[in-house]
Structure formats: structure tokens, C-alpha cells
Design an enzyme around this catalytic site. Structure first.
Site, PDB file in Angstrom:
ATOM      1  NE  ARG A  38      -4.228  -1.812   1.874  1.00 30.54           N
ATOM      2  CZ  ARG A  38      -4.989  -2.379   2.778  1.00 30.54           C
ATOM      3  NH1 ARG A  38      -4.702  -2.263   4.057  1.00 30.54           N
ATOM      4  NH2 ARG A  38      -6.065  -3.063   2.419  1.00 30.54           N
ATOM      5  CE  LYS A 212     -21.402 -15.267   5.603  1.00 25.38           C
ATOM      6  NZ  LYS A 212     -21.675 -14.399   6.769  1.00 25.38           N
ATOM      7  N   GLY A 367      -9.556  -8.331  -1.382  1.00 24.04           N
ATOM      8  CA  GLY A 367      -8.333  -8.800  -0.748  1.00 24.04           C
ATOM      9  C   GLY A 367      -7.953 -10.224  -1.093  1.00 24.04           C
TER      10      GLY A 367
END
Length: 411
Positions: A38, A212, A367
Site C-alpha cells: 500500500r 456468501k 483482498g
């Protein structure tokens, strides 16, 4: 209308506050950075500002300190790594100072003392509860440190916090950094946002995975009107297979979403979108690294006590063929429990298939998907890897991102 860019601004001798995303993983004791991706991603923006003689102030959060100072989440370890990366990137020593707070007298004094080409990193924004509460008074204090505000933290753009949204009400110019621009350009191009030049090249496919269905409902809804095909893997696939009437054993299923999954399948069919679900599966007798496994194919009932933890080789071939023929590819979510080597083959194969399509625009977000392409060793062959998991997901859902909406529009 496009947003103002850092390239549009006169930065010389100006105090420029850049909201960066230095929310990097640290060692258990908080003393060492274990992955500086990052920091590296925002180096082009920092370098641009320094080359244009800005007096640079960097602000970020780190972890979840719950609105109070916590040494475990201090940004102090970032200073040495940032200095090292800047020295290597620019080729000369850069002075990087550290403020023990992000607001208050010391931060104000250190900011005033900055000279052109120098950098000041502020302590963790989330040491103050006012940051996440988007408190106007706190936002005004942050704004008092600068003349120009730049947001280069796409990963936090879906949050209306003081440093991403509130501060923009107290500065004359609020612009996108180079990383923010890159994120918006690639994701916007994939979704056909902007003028006709940004319409995604066809065939356009999206690969969606993860645990999900509920996490991806908005994305599927938004993409149904844009893509030619949806390739569904991961735990979410089994709620769809359940909706089609297949008995899936002990595989993950969201029982309260089965009806909705069926509705999505019908919508896809009505719109002419190919909705590809796994046709074979790697089953395990339990969720464990040393579980017994078997390949199961077809539409019959799964063995009652077994669960699917990865897509099978037949599905890999089908997905790879779709990927090879695509011109635009958006991938969010793994195909299985790729953290366990026994169940990583499907995700790894998809990563290689995406990387092998050199002619396509390929965008990977989330991610786990990012970790997957890095684990597969193909990250450098992807057109764009998004730095914002939640932000990229909400963007794909078609939601407005507060941190982007708040930026100044180009006149």
C-alpha cells in the site's frame, strides 16, 4: 463530470495534505511492516507532489484502534519504510518527519515548518473518534494544516469520514491522486462509465467468488445489464446450485438467500447473460488441511456428509475457455478455500487463465482475489489490481463513493 486531478493543480510552495492508505499489516508487536504494497502504490503521487515542490503532509489510518491512542496501531514504523522507498524511488534523500498526533499544536507547528520537497506523516487518524464520526470540527482542524487536499486512498473512499469527505468542505480544492485516478479509470472503464470511449470491450465477463451470495448480490444486480457472462465459484456457488434443486451435502449455503439466488438465475436468463456455475467439485469430508477429498461431477446429490471446498478440473477448463475469449475481465473473490493447498487449484488456475489473456483488460479487486494472483505469481500480468476491497466492491455495485463524490469537479 471528471474529478479534479493532482495534475491540474499548482503545488509549488503549497501545503498539500494527501489522504493515503498506509493501513499496512504489521508484526504481532506492531514494530515491523510485513507487507508494504500500500505504501508502494501511492509512491507515484507522493513523488509527483515532491517533484512539483509541495510541502507534503500525509494522513492515514491504521487498523481499528477504536478512537483512542494505541501504540500497536501507531504509524511511526511507516516513517523509516517510507523514507527508504522514497530514497530508492527518487534517487535522493527525502526528509520525512513524524507528528505524534494528526491535529493540535504540534501537528500545526510541524506543518508550518515544512519546506518545499519535505514530508510530514501524521499519527493515526483513528486515534480520534471524530475521524470515523466525520465530525465537522475535526475535519476543519485537518483542513487547517493545508491549502490543497488530495485523496489517494481509494481503499477508504467508500467511507464518509472526516479525512475522506468532511475535510473537502473546508478546502478550496480537493483532487484525486494518481492512484485514485488509476482506480477510477480502470473500474469505470470496466463498468462503461464516462463517455463512449470508456465502454468496455466485448465479450465482457465477470468472475465472482467468495463465501456468501449476500456479499455479492448488489454486484450481480449491477453487472447483469453489462456483462456477457458471469462465472461463479467459491462458497456462494452452492446457494445457487441449491436454488437449482441440487442437494449439496454439507457445503456452505445461505438458506435465507436460496430464493433470491433463484431469482438472479431467472434474471440472467431473461437478459441473455450466461450464468456459469461449477459442474464438478473438490469435496472434502471436513474443513481441514488434511481432509480426505474426492472429485464429484454432475447434477446429482452430493454425498450427504461431504462439502465442496474448490471447483473441479472440468469447471476449470470451462472457466478458462470463457476467460480466454474475453476482452474485458473483472474478478472479485476466490474459487475455493485457496488458503489451504488442497483447495487452491481452482483459484490458481483461474488466476493463470486471467493472466494468460494478454489482449484483455483485466481488473482484480478484493483482498482474497489480490492475494490469489500474488500467490500464483501473476500479479504483474494483470492490467489493474485494485487496492480497495470494500471500495471496489461497492463501486462494482454501482454505489456512489463518498470520498470520490466529495472531490472537486473539473470545470
Amino acid at each position: 463530470m471528471p474529478k479534479l486531478s493532482i495534475r491540474d493543480l499548482d503545488l509549488k510552495n503549497k501545503h498539500v495534505l494527501i489522504r493515503v492508505d498506509f493501513n499496512v499489516p504489521l508484526s504481532e508487536d506492531g514494530s515491523e511492516i510485513t507487507d508494504d504494497t500500500r505504501i508502494r502504490e501511492t509512491l507515484p503521487t507522493i513523488r509527483y507532489a515532491l517533484e512539483h515542490k509541495a510541502k507534503l503532509i500525509l494522513a492515514s489510518h491504521l487498523g481499528r484502534p477504536k478512537g483512542k491512542p494505541n501504540g500497536k496501531y501507531s504509524l511511526r514504523p511507516v516513517v523509516d519504510r517510507l523514507r527508504l522507498l522514497l530514497d530508492h524511488s527518487i534517487g535522493e534523500k527525502i526528509n520525512v518527519a513524524f507528528a505524534p498526533d494528526c491535529v493540535g499544536e504540534i501537528a500545526e507547528e510541524l506543518s508550518r515548518q515544512l519546506e518545499s520537497g519535505q514530508v510530514l506523516l501524521l499519527e493515526n487518524l483513528r486515534f480520534h473518534p471524530e475521524e470515523e464520526a466525520n465530525d465537522p470540527a475535526f475535519a476543519k482542524k485537518l483542513a487547517s494544516l493545508c491549502e490543497i487536499y488530495v485523496n489517494d486512498a481509494f481503499g477508504t473512499a467508500h467511507r464518509a469520514h472526516a479525512s475522506t469527505e468532511g475535510i473537502t468542505h473546508h478546502v478550496k480544492q480537493a483532487a484525486a491522486g494518481l492512484l485514485m485516478e488509476k482506480e477510477l479509470n480502470y473500474l469505470g472503464r470496466a463498468l462503461g462509465l464516462g463517455d463512449s470511449a470508456t465502454v468496455p470491450a466485448k465479450p465482457f465477463i465477470s468472475i465472482l467468488g467468495g463465501a456468501k451470495v449476500s456479499d455479492k448480490i448488489g454486484v450481480i444486480e449491477n453487472l447483469l445489464g453489462k456483462v456477457d457472462a458471469l462465472l461463479i465459484g467459491g462458497g456462494m456457488a452452492y446457494t445457487f446450485l441449491k436454488a437449482k434443486g441440487q442437494n449439496i451435502g454439507k457445503s456452505l449455503v445461505e438458506a435465507d438467500k436460496v430464493e433470491l439466488a433463484g431469482e438472479m438465475l431467472r434474471k440472467a436468463e431473461a437478459k441473455g447473460v450466461r450464468f456459469l456455475l461449477p459442474t464438478d467439485h473438490v469435496l472434502a469430508d471436513r474443513f481441514a488441511p488434511d481432509a480426505a477429498t474426492q472429485i464429484f461431477s454432475g447434477t446429482g446429490d452430493f454425498p450427504a456428509e461431504w462439502m465442496a471446498l474448490d471447483i473441479g478440473p472440468e469447471t476449470v477448463k470451462t472457466f478458462a475457455a470463457e476467460i480466454a475469449g474475453a476482452s474485458t475481465i473483472v474478478w472479485n473473490g476466490p474459487m475455493g478455500v485457496f488458503e489451504l493447498p488442497k483447495f487452491a487449484a481452482g483459484t490458481t488456475a483461474v488466476a493463470h487463465a486471467v493472466a494468460d489473456n494478454k489482449g484483455a483488460v483485466t481488473v482484480v479487486g478484493g483482498g482474497d482475489s489480490v492475494a490469489a494472483v500474488q500467490q500464483a505469481g501473476v500479479a504483474s500480468e494483470i492490467s489493474h489490481i485494485s487496492t480497495g476491497g470494500g471500495a471496489s466492491l461497492e463501486f462494482l455495485e454501482g454505489k456512489k463513493l463518498p470520498g470520490v463524490e466529495a472531490l472537486t469537479e473539473k470545470s
